[in-house]
Design an enzyme around this catalytic site. Structure first.
Site, PDB file in Angstrom:
ATOM      1  N   LYS A  63     -12.049   1.541  -3.490  1.00  0.00           N
ATOM      2  CA  LYS A  63     -12.251   0.491  -2.481  1.00  0.00           C
ATOM      3  C   LYS A  63     -13.544   0.640  -1.705  1.00  0.00           C
ATOM      4  O   LYS A  63     -14.003  -0.317  -1.078  1.00  0.00           O
ATOM      5  CB  LYS A  63     -11.056   0.449  -1.515  1.00  0.00           C
ATOM      6  CG  LYS A  63      -9.795  -0.059  -2.193  1.00  0.00           C
ATOM      7  CD  LYS A  63      -8.711  -0.441  -1.201  1.00  0.00           C
ATOM      8  CE  LYS A  63      -7.551  -1.084  -1.928  1.00  0.00           C
ATOM      9  NZ  LYS A  63      -6.363  -1.233  -1.096  1.00  0.00           N
TER      10      LYS A  63
ATOM     11  N   LYS B 287      -4.725  -2.503 -14.023  1.00  0.00           N
ATOM     12  CA  LYS B 287      -3.334  -2.698 -13.602  1.00  0.00           C
ATOM     13  C   LYS B 287      -3.134  -4.101 -13.030  1.00  0.00           C
ATOM     14  O   LYS B 287      -4.072  -4.693 -12.496  1.00  0.00           O
ATOM     15  CB  LYS B 287      -2.895  -1.599 -12.631  1.00  0.00           C
ATOM     16  CG  LYS B 287      -3.480  -1.684 -11.264  1.00  0.00           C
ATOM     17  CD  LYS B 287      -2.827  -0.692 -10.293  1.00  0.00           C
ATOM     18  CE  LYS B 287      -3.408  -0.953  -8.915  1.00  0.00           C
ATOM     19  NZ  LYS B 287      -2.944  -0.110  -7.848  1.00  0.00           N
TER      20      LYS B 287
ATOM     21  N   LYS C  18      -2.336  -7.768  -7.007  1.00  0.00           N
ATOM     22  CA  LYS C  18      -2.102  -8.925  -6.161  1.00  0.00           C
ATOM     23  C   LYS C  18      -3.372  -9.732  -5.964  1.00  0.00           C
ATOM     24  O   LYS C  18      -3.314 -10.920  -5.690  1.00  0.00           O
ATOM     25  CB  LYS C  18      -1.633  -8.463  -4.778  1.00  0.00           C
ATOM     26  CG  LYS C  18      -0.261  -7.828  -4.742  1.00  0.00           C
ATOM     27  CD  LYS C  18      -0.040  -7.212  -3.361  1.00  0.00           C
ATOM     28  CE  LYS C  18       1.387  -6.725  -3.180  1.00  0.00           C
ATOM     29  NZ  LYS C  18       1.535  -5.995  -1.905  1.00  0.00           N
TER      30      LYS C  18
END
Ligand code: AMP
Ligand code: TRP
Length: 326
Positions: free
Chosen positions: A111, A192, A195
């Site tokens: 991130k 993966k 969202k």
């Protein structure tokens, strides 16, 4: 009775990965453990959030917990920021954590990649997660594989604190499902399911309509050899679909391979559409029934009170051991 704790962030698009990696286990563990399930809103604000959207997503996730089968008579369901012990314990753990170990967290590295400076909240995220877990003397933490490193860190911090202040924390174990611990994106099975991916067909959200489920699965990336076989290295797309099928139905991957021998991807995908739509229909119905009911906020209020009474006992013990306060 041994205790289970887990949490999900209140951001939109709760998907099949969240369900198979975490939520499904939440339900299965309810009969054998005292379960505490949290909506981790303080983790969500490690990245910018619109206040009105955040409020909505908190209630969405709460309703989804109940919709998948979390039973508020058996389990405690609450919102993290409603129990002050999480923030409080987080500081005590911060003072027993090291910047070195936090810098090694892959989620933080991902991130903050290519950024000169990153939000401090993102850096401290795993310490708040450790506080969530340790606050409830948790034995078991059901999560997807992506949280393995955070669980290890939690165990390290707890062990370190116990070394200095014996008997302070219960050391928790992670609990990872055999199938479903890592569901991959449908459009790119090397990543993966997430969202936040832009392509809505990369994921199946738990509230997707059957037509959307069909479209996403029929479009899912496979390969050109036409054989339904589990082989993550060479056939990541087909392997991911087999994994999803198996996790949803309980039928083993090897049994699926045998059953679909000689059949094409089209047939297999069509069946997976049916299996997925059938699994999600009752969840969608229950969600719609409960999301706007007054019962939902009452369940969360009651859950916060029950969680707080456990948290206060832990905090009193921890503060005493640390020599803090009067
Ligand atoms: P989050 O949305 O990051 O709060 O994740 C909630 C839960 O879902 C955690 O236990 C994660 O480990 C799990 N999870 C998230 N993405 C996946 C995925 N693609 N496959 C399996 N589990 C996942
Ligand atoms: N970090 C977890 C995730 O992103 C969410 C989480 C926060 C959590 N606190 C927790 C999970 C405590 C288990 C236990 O998925």
């Amino acid at each position: 009775m041994k205790r289970v704790f887990s949490g999900v962030q209140p951001t939109g698009n709760i998907h099949l990965g969240n369900y198979l990696g975490a939520l499904k286990q939440f339900v299965e563990l309810q009969n054998d453990y005292q379960c505490v399930y949290c909506i981790v809103d303080m983790h969500a604000i490690t990245v910018p959030q619109d206040p009105a959207e955040l409020k909505k997503h908190i209630l969405d996730v709460a309703a989804l917990y109940l919709a998948v089968g979390v039973d508020p008579e058996k389990s405690i369901v609450f919102v993290q920021s409603d129990v002050s012990g999480h923030a409080e314990l987080s500081w005590l753990l911060t003072c027993n954590s090291y910047t070195g170990e936090l810098s090694r967290m892959t989620q933080f590295k991902d991130k903050s990649k290519n950024k000169e400076s990153a939000p401090a909240g993102l850096f401290m995220y795993p310490v708040l997660m450790a506080a969530d877990i340790l606050l409830y003397d948790t034995d078991l933490v059901p999560v997807g594989n992506d949280q393995k490193q955070h669980i290890e860190l939690c165990r390290d911090i707890a062990g370190r604190v116990n070394g200095k202040y014996p008997g302070t924390f219960v050391i928790p174990d992670g609990y990872f499902p055999k199938e479903g611990a890592r569901i991959m994106a449908l459009d790119d099975p090397t990543k993966k399911m997430s969202k936040s991916a832009e392509n809505i067909h990369s994921r199946i959200s738990l509230l997707d309509e059957p037509s959307k489920i069909k479209k996403s699965i029929m479009k899912a990336t496979t390969d050109s050899d036409g054989i339904i076989r589990f082989d993550i290295e060479n056939k990541p797309g087909v392997s991911n679909l087999l994994n999803i099928y198996s996790a949803l139905t309980g039928e083993s991957v090897s049994s699926l391979e045998t059953r679909y021998e000689g059949k094409g991807y089209g047939d297999f995908k069509k069946d997976l559409v049916t299996v997925t739509a059938d699994a999600l229909a009752p969840i969608r119905d229950k969600f719609n029934e409960i999301r706007y009911s007054s019962e939902l906020t009452q369940i969360l209020r009651d859950g916060a009170a029950r969680a707080d009474s456990i948290a206060q006992k832990t905090m009193a013990r921890v503060k005493e051991n640390f020599g803090l306060g009067l």
